[in-house]
Design an enzyme around this catalytic site. Sequence first.
Site, short mmCIF file in Angstrom:
data_model
loop_
_atom_site.label_atom_id
_atom_site.label_comp_id
_atom_site.label_asym_id
_atom_site.label_seq_id
_atom_site.Cartn_x
_atom_site.Cartn_y
_atom_site.Cartn_z
N GLU A 172 1.00 -1.35 -0.04
CA GLU A 172 0.18 0.42 -0.32
C GLU A 172 0.93 1.46 -0.02
O GLU A 172 0.33 1.98 0.67
CB GLU A 172 -0.57 -0.19 1.16
CG GLU A 172 -1.56 -1.27 1.49
CD GLU A 172 -2.89 -0.96 2.09
OE1 GLU A 172 -2.95 -0.21 3.04
OE2 GLU A 172 -3.82 -1.70 1.69
N GLU A 178 -3.87 -9.17 0.44
CA GLU A 178 -4.94 -9.36 1.80
C GLU A 178 -6.10 -9.04 1.72
O GLU A 178 -6.93 -8.58 0.77
CB GLU A 178 -4.26 -7.63 2.54
CG GLU A 178 -4.13 -7.56 3.56
CD GLU A 178 -3.32 -5.81 4.31
OE1 GLU A 178 -2.55 -5.88 4.12
OE2 GLU A 178 -3.69 -5.15 4.96
#
Length: 850
Positions: free
Chosen positions: A455, A546
Amino acid sequence: MRRVACFAAVVVACLACSTFGTERQRLLMDDGWRFTLNDPPDAGTVFDFPEARDLSKARPADIAAEPALEAARQDPAAINLGGQVSFVQPSFNDGQWRSLDLPHDWVVELPFDSRADVNHGFKAISPKIGNTIGWYRRSFNLSAEDKGSTLWVEFDGVYRNSVVWLNGHCLGREPSGYSSFWYDISKAAIYGGANELVVRVDATRTEGWFYEGAGIYRHVWLVKTDPVHVAHWGTFVTSDVEGPNAIVTARTTVRNDQDSTVKCQVVSTIVDAENKTVVESKSPVLTVAAGSQSEIGQALRIPHVNLWSLDTPYMYKLLTTVQVDGKTTDSGYQTPFGVRTIRFDANDGFFLNGQRVEIKGTCNHQDHAGVGSALPDRLQYYRVEKLKEMGSNAYRTSHNDPTPELLDACDKLGMLVMDEHRLIGMTPEILGEVRGQVMRDRNHPSVFIWSIGNEEPTQASDLGVAIGVAMQNVVHQLDPTRLCTQAMNNGWGRGLSDVIDVQGFNYLRQGGGTGRGTPAPQATSAYHAMDDYHAAYPNRPAIGTEEASTLSTRGIYADDRAHGYESAYDVDYPRWGTTAEQWWPYYVARPWAAGAFVWTGFDYRGEPTPYRWPCISSQFGIMDTCGFPKDNFYYYQAWWSGKPVLHLLPHWNWAGKEGQPIDVWCYSNYPSVELFLNGTSLGKQDMPVNSHLEWKVPYTPGTLEARAYKGDQVVATTQVQTTGPAAKLILTPDRMTISEDGRDVSVVSVAVADADGRTVPTAGNLVKFTINGGGRIIGVGNGEPSSHEADKASQRSAFAGLCMAIVQSMPAAADGISPVPITLTASSEGLARATVTLQAVEGTPTPSVP
Ligand code: GAL
């Protein structure tokens, strides 16, 4: 066609040959350290180190500022950084410092403090509160005979920004809290006398947004070898499977620390799991110039190879010997490895040994109840065993390089690993970290993919591309056998997407959606980011890096803001997350993606989403911080493990709610299930695949029973009963026998039970421990996300009926007689106490620095 790598060795005249010893020594240096918090006044600002503003995420401004920062940094060894500071002096008297053994995390020892960092779990460490700097000293002797050998110290990981000195000489600085690093000490060492190793650790800055601990929280090693030796991380084993056989290529880097060129040969021996020699090969002569290193490759054939797989994780070992003029200079270098094939396919996902494997993964941070980030090796196995029991087959080391023992556990137990790097960047420092990570971990068969980040704000930009290419190139150069991913949470199809080997997706809901309470993802058009991506780039492989972030507190069945609890029904998740039951069927329906990783297998300290103080740990785990399963464990077990599962929730102790409707859920993989309350049927239902069953049941105390059917046949039953009041304690060690090596542990679960031995699901009794014999308690826990009780203690309250103590054997030398059984007693006011005796057995102690 058979592919055998061909290697040529250049032959140059042998000018000198080593006369030093043969068997290298790799000695554990965990015991006998001294420790203190805080710098001495004379440290001043000497250790100020220019670093990026935000370490956890690489932002464009920081990346642009990096060359200036780089230029401002001086080589710590060259300037003997901190060489004048009192704590560094070999003559400094550290007698007042605390004695301790590694691994050590000083943060887990601190109290909680509401002023501290929420994401790091509110432990009393911060620039404002203090406790951010620690010093360690360790004295050790070297004999006069060690002179002429090559010696180095290896640190598996120090959190963070460490500086190391030997005998007052600065060896170097390691900013990363997760990289393994080592320093040659041959020149700074004192032979025939005492040596002082000093480490300063500075955890003032943080690298992540989750609990990271602080200190020398992984092992330290001292290695002694002949100057002509296998280099540090000096082997790389790859294999090609050909029918029933495998051709193994062993690449060995030989280092020559002598003053003159040597000619040497490498003898590579592969032994099987029983240590029987399978094949041996002696290399052609390799010439290694003075003070440098050279690589040589050998091809070795394993007939009728045993493949490494999830069910039979078969491990071979490569034993490497270096010879000069037929005399062994270095032996004892071992490289455990496994033979397997891996492949990603853009249409069909991931293949292990030619068979499609759906990744049923979990992301995990590295801390555990009682011990913080300083896990004894056995706890790594404990955690991986729990995940396997649930049916998980893959582990993402989010968001950092793991400790080597985690990878050993995954190799031995059969768990795939996504091996992730903490920080991204293109600087020599970051690329050097990646290099070290790949060289250290590339022989582990469990590692099936590298992740170069998570991220990152640059992910969808040109800068993201530049960084991704730089990092991926390092990986590809050092490991052509595996691919890279990055866990992206937006920007799919842009930036990094164009260059990364395997597209990573963090959260299917990130493609749109409004969060909590929105319908299941399949039902709306807002969730098509993944599908759109696949439609646009059908030739690019993909994996869910994820998913979930499902929120639940073990044993609690309603959200409770005051206590910081989340309901353990599979219903709560943050804006970006989903329930377990939303994400898993979504991936099952998309076989082109290789499966995905749940956030997370275990709760961890920090990130107490959706709460803040007094909540101190995350609730994303399928298990709590102790490894006690929450109910979601059984959802995953039902649909992942292939084992028969029949599990009812909630508990049935609802005094005061008589007559009120209670939601009863059943997780099972049997075709149909019938629910009974006190013998009366409440109806039989067919079990939808990848789902669960529900009944509304007016509460009456007694017995809830689920009967599972195949056709008309009852094939399994389970019960949940209203218990009586707490009456006694029950101790259940995960292992009754542990090695008397001073490192091995048994995790002892404590249940507060009624007179009939049923765990009282609402019990919170304070449990006190006493321990006798050859053991000690190194930490306690109960998985409560808002508990401010000490981890390092001999007591703990139960939470939802359970708590635990981690019992470690005492080093044999300390208890005198060996082996001494370990007796643990748990007592609690008004309850019958419980005692358990663990057998301590002589094990093979890890060779250690005295
Ligand atoms: C993700 C992030 C994780 C963790 C998680 C919590 O976006 O990658 O580190 O913060 O959210 O849900």
